[in-house]
Design a protein around this motif. Structure first.
Motif, PDB file in Angstrom:
ATOM      1  N   ASP A  25      -0.935   9.742   8.955  1.00  0.00           N
ATOM      2  CA  ASP A  25       0.060   9.718  10.019  1.00  0.00           C
ATOM      3  C   ASP A  25       1.080   8.637   9.663  1.00  0.00           C
ATOM      4  OD1 ASP A  25       1.466  10.101  12.312  1.00  0.00           O
ATOM      5  OD2 ASP A  25       0.062   9.032  13.618  1.00  0.00           O
ATOM      6  N   PHE A  26       2.120   9.013   8.931  1.00  0.00           N
ATOM      7  CA  PHE A  26       3.084   8.036   8.436  1.00  0.00           C
ATOM      8  C   PHE A  26       4.357   8.065   9.287  1.00  0.00           C
ATOM      9  CE2 PHE A  26       3.501  12.030   6.117  1.00  0.00           C
ATOM     10  CZ  PHE A  26       4.844  12.321   6.298  1.00  0.00           C
ATOM     11  N   PRO A  27       4.998   6.920   9.467  1.00  0.00           N
ATOM     12  CA  PRO A  27       6.262   6.871  10.218  1.00  0.00           C
ATOM     13  C   PRO A  27       7.404   7.333   9.325  1.00  0.00           C
ATOM     14  CG  PRO A  27       5.724   4.697   9.403  1.00  0.00           C
ATOM     15  CD  PRO A  27       4.563   5.583   9.025  1.00  0.00           C
ATOM     16  N   PRO A  28       8.511   7.818   9.917  1.00  0.00           N
ATOM     17  CA  PRO A  28       9.663   8.199   9.094  1.00  0.00           C
ATOM     18  C   PRO A  28      10.246   6.984   8.396  1.00  0.00           C
ATOM     19  CG  PRO A  28      10.230   8.221  11.429  1.00  0.00           C
ATOM     20  CD  PRO A  28       8.754   8.034  11.352  1.00  0.00           C
ATOM     21  N   ARG A  29      10.580   7.159   7.118  1.00  0.00           N
ATOM     22  CA  ARG A  29      11.190   6.095   6.319  1.00  0.00           C
ATOM     23  C   ARG A  29      12.438   6.659   5.646  1.00  0.00           C
ATOM     24  NH1 ARG A  29       8.451   2.095   4.045  1.00  0.00           N
ATOM     25  NH2 ARG A  29      10.578   1.404   3.562  1.00  0.00           N
ATOM     26  N   TYR A  30      13.519   5.884   5.683  1.00  0.00           N
ATOM     27  CA  TYR A  30      14.794   6.344   5.131  1.00  0.00           C
ATOM     28  C   TYR A  30      15.294   5.480   3.976  1.00  0.00           C
ATOM     29  CZ  TYR A  30      14.867   9.086   9.423  1.00  0.00           C
ATOM     30  OH  TYR A  30      14.540   9.964  10.443  1.00  0.00           O
ATOM     31  N   ASN A  31      14.523   4.470   3.611  1.00  0.00           N
ATOM     32  CA  ASN A  31      14.983   3.562   2.559  1.00  0.00           C
ATOM     33  C   ASN A  31      13.774   2.966   1.830  1.00  0.00           C
ATOM     34  OD1 ASN A  31      16.690   2.093   0.937  1.00  0.00           O
ATOM     35  ND2 ASN A  31      17.406   0.711   2.541  1.00  0.00           N
ATOM     36  N   ILE A  32      12.991   3.818   1.227  1.00  0.00           N
ATOM     37  CA  ILE A  32      11.785   3.372   0.519  1.00  0.00           C
ATOM     38  C   ILE A  32      12.179   2.794  -0.832  1.00  0.00           C
ATOM     39  CG2 ILE A  32       9.581   4.097  -0.462  1.00  0.00           C
ATOM     40  CD1 ILE A  32       9.556   6.358   1.625  1.00  0.00           C
ATOM     41  N   ALA A  33      11.681   1.611  -1.133  1.00  0.00           N
ATOM     42  CA  ALA A  33      12.069   0.893  -2.346  1.00  0.00           C
ATOM     43  C   ALA A  33      10.837   0.615  -3.213  1.00  0.00           C
ATOM     44  CB  ALA A  33      12.753  -0.421  -1.974  1.00  0.00           C
ATOM     45  N   PRO A  34      11.034   0.312  -4.479  1.00  0.00           N
ATOM     46  CA  PRO A  34       9.927  -0.032  -5.372  1.00  0.00           C
ATOM     47  C   PRO A  34       9.076  -1.174  -4.827  1.00  0.00           C
ATOM     48  CG  PRO A  34      11.901   0.336  -6.654  1.00  0.00           C
ATOM     49  CD  PRO A  34      12.326   0.368  -5.213  1.00  0.00           C
ATOM     50  N   THR A  35       7.797  -1.122  -5.136  1.00  0.00           N
ATOM     51  CA  THR A  35       6.719  -2.035  -4.719  1.00  0.00           C
ATOM     52  C   THR A  35       6.251  -1.750  -3.298  1.00  0.00           C
ATOM     53  OG1 THR A  35       7.995  -3.899  -3.803  1.00  0.00           O
ATOM     54  CG2 THR A  35       7.654  -3.857  -6.209  1.00  0.00           C
ATOM     55  N   GLN A  36       6.947  -0.873  -2.551  1.00  0.00           N
ATOM     56  CA  GLN A  36       6.518  -0.535  -1.205  1.00  0.00           C
ATOM     57  C   GLN A  36       5.491   0.596  -1.234  1.00  0.00           C
ATOM     58  OE1 GLN A  36      10.082   0.287   1.044  1.00  0.00           O
ATOM     59  NE2 GLN A  36      10.690  -1.857   1.147  1.00  0.00           N
ATOM     60  N   PRO A  37       4.710   0.757  -0.166  1.00  0.00           N
ATOM     61  CA  PRO A  37       3.730   1.853  -0.114  1.00  0.00           C
ATOM     62  C   PRO A  37       4.421   3.207   0.007  1.00  0.00           C
ATOM     63  CG  PRO A  37       3.219   0.128   1.497  1.00  0.00           C
ATOM     64  CD  PRO A  37       4.601  -0.142   0.992  1.00  0.00           C
ATOM     65  N   VAL A  38       3.924   4.181  -0.736  1.00  0.00           N
ATOM     66  CA  VAL A  38       4.411   5.558  -0.647  1.00  0.00           C
ATOM     67  C   VAL A  38       3.214   6.486  -0.505  1.00  0.00           C
ATOM     68  CG1 VAL A  38       6.467   5.044  -2.005  1.00  0.00           C
ATOM     69  CG2 VAL A  38       4.437   5.902  -3.158  1.00  0.00           C
ATOM     70  N   VAL A  39       3.451   7.655   0.065  1.00  0.00           N
ATOM     71  CA  VAL A  39       2.395   8.655   0.201  1.00  0.00           C
ATOM     72  C   VAL A  39       2.230   9.391  -1.131  1.00  0.00           C
ATOM     73  CG1 VAL A  39       1.677  10.771   1.373  1.00  0.00           C
ATOM     74  CG2 VAL A  39       2.840   8.949   2.659  1.00  0.00           C
ATOM     75  N   ALA A  40       1.006   9.532  -1.581  1.00  0.00           N
ATOM     76  CA  ALA A  40       0.708  10.307  -2.783  1.00  0.00           C
ATOM     77  C   ALA A  40      -0.384  11.322  -2.453  1.00  0.00           C
ATOM     78  CB  ALA A  40       0.254   9.404  -3.923  1.00  0.00           C
ATOM     79  N   ILE A  41      -0.306  12.474  -3.090  1.00  0.00           N
ATOM     80  CA  ILE A  41      -1.294  13.542  -2.904  1.00  0.00           C
ATOM     81  C   ILE A  41      -1.957  13.811  -4.253  1.00  0.00           C
ATOM     82  CG2 ILE A  41      -1.644  15.961  -2.230  1.00  0.00           C
ATOM     83  CD1 ILE A  41       0.984  15.683  -0.582  1.00  0.00           C
TER      84      ILE A  41
END
Length: 264
Positions: A25-41
């Motif tokens: 259950d992830f919140p909307p993100r509009y400016n994801i940058a390196p070193t930050q958490p990202v969703v992976a499948i």
């Protein structure tokens, strides 16, 4: 260059379209940058699919100190299967990184850079081909990290930047994720020009260059003719202000291109 992407796709639709066994259950993100958490499948138990949060910026398991190692946010498709930093992940750590769209910067007059937002024309999401690995620290801490596979740009996207990410079609998910039975050479047959998937690209506010700025206004198109050469037009509040306009937000300096470490 300022690497950024967005993930503002409803989690319920993402779960439905990717058949994830354990949706996040992830919140909307509009400016994801390196070193930050990202969703992976990735491929999960019983040939299913599972999602997890990973650090954007791959750190190979053999690295002693990540602070002394370059930030690897991308892996070039031309060399990822052979480069020591990526070849193990190509064999055993293939994953999908969902994104509503991504940003790319185009050089303009006077070396000014204008960000463009690129997203699927049908309103869906990009299933970006990713490489994932786990790094274990000296105290036993384990950090999952990932990079995004990239390829030469085609079509009108090549006028913005010479490279784009690799995006998968739904029928290619299993082939890419099945590291147990599909070797990396066969897995790379999924690579096709992202331009052929049907995409839209348009200029957006330069404030996306700052990691401190977040919100849906970042993916709204701007009129470059109205904005002129100094950037997007001022906000209504600034236009209405009789006093001296407030200073523009200070932007993070774009990172210098560094081969495998540059954005798409």
């Amino acid at each position: 260059m300022c690497p950024r992407f967005a993930l503002a796709f409803p989690a319920s639709r993402l779960r439905e379209m990717t058949r994830i066994d354990n949706p996040l259950d992830f919140p909307p993100r509009y400016n994801i940058a390196p070193t930050q958490p990202v969703v992976a499948i990735r491929r999960g138990p019983n040939n299913g699919r599972e999602s997890l949060l990973v650090r954007w910026g791959l750190v190979p398991g053999w690295v002693k100190d990540p602070s002394d190692f370059p930030l690897l946010i991308n892996a070039r498709v031309e060399s990822a299967a052979e480069k020591p930093s990526f070849r193990d992940a190509m064999s055993h750590g293939r994953c999908i990184i969902p994104a509503s769209g991504y940003y790319e910067w185009k050089k303009g007059p006077g070396n000014q850079k204008q960000p463009f937002y690129v997203h699927p024309e049908d309103g869906g999401f990009f299933a970006l081909a990713g490489l994932m690995t786990s790094w274990e620290g000296p105290n036993g801490e384990v950090v999952d990290t990932a990079a995004i596979l990239t390829q030469p740009a085609t079509g009108d996207l090549a006028k913005i930047h010479p490279r784009t990410p690799v995006a998968l079609r739904a029928h290619q998910f299993d082939l890419w994720l099945d590291t147990a039975n599909i070797r990396k050479k066969e897995a790379l047959t999924v690579v096709e020009p992202i331009w052929d998937l049907g995409i839209v690209a348009f200029p957006v506010d330069r404030r996306v260059g700052s990691t401190r700025v977040e919100g849906p206004e970042l993916i709204q198109p701007i009129d470059l003719d109205a904005a002129g050469t100094d950037g997007p037009p001022p906000s209504p509040k600034k236009r209405a202000a009789a006093a001296k306009p407030a200073k523009a937000a200070k932007l993070d300096k774009p990172a210098k291109p560094s081969g495998q470490g540059e954005l798409f």
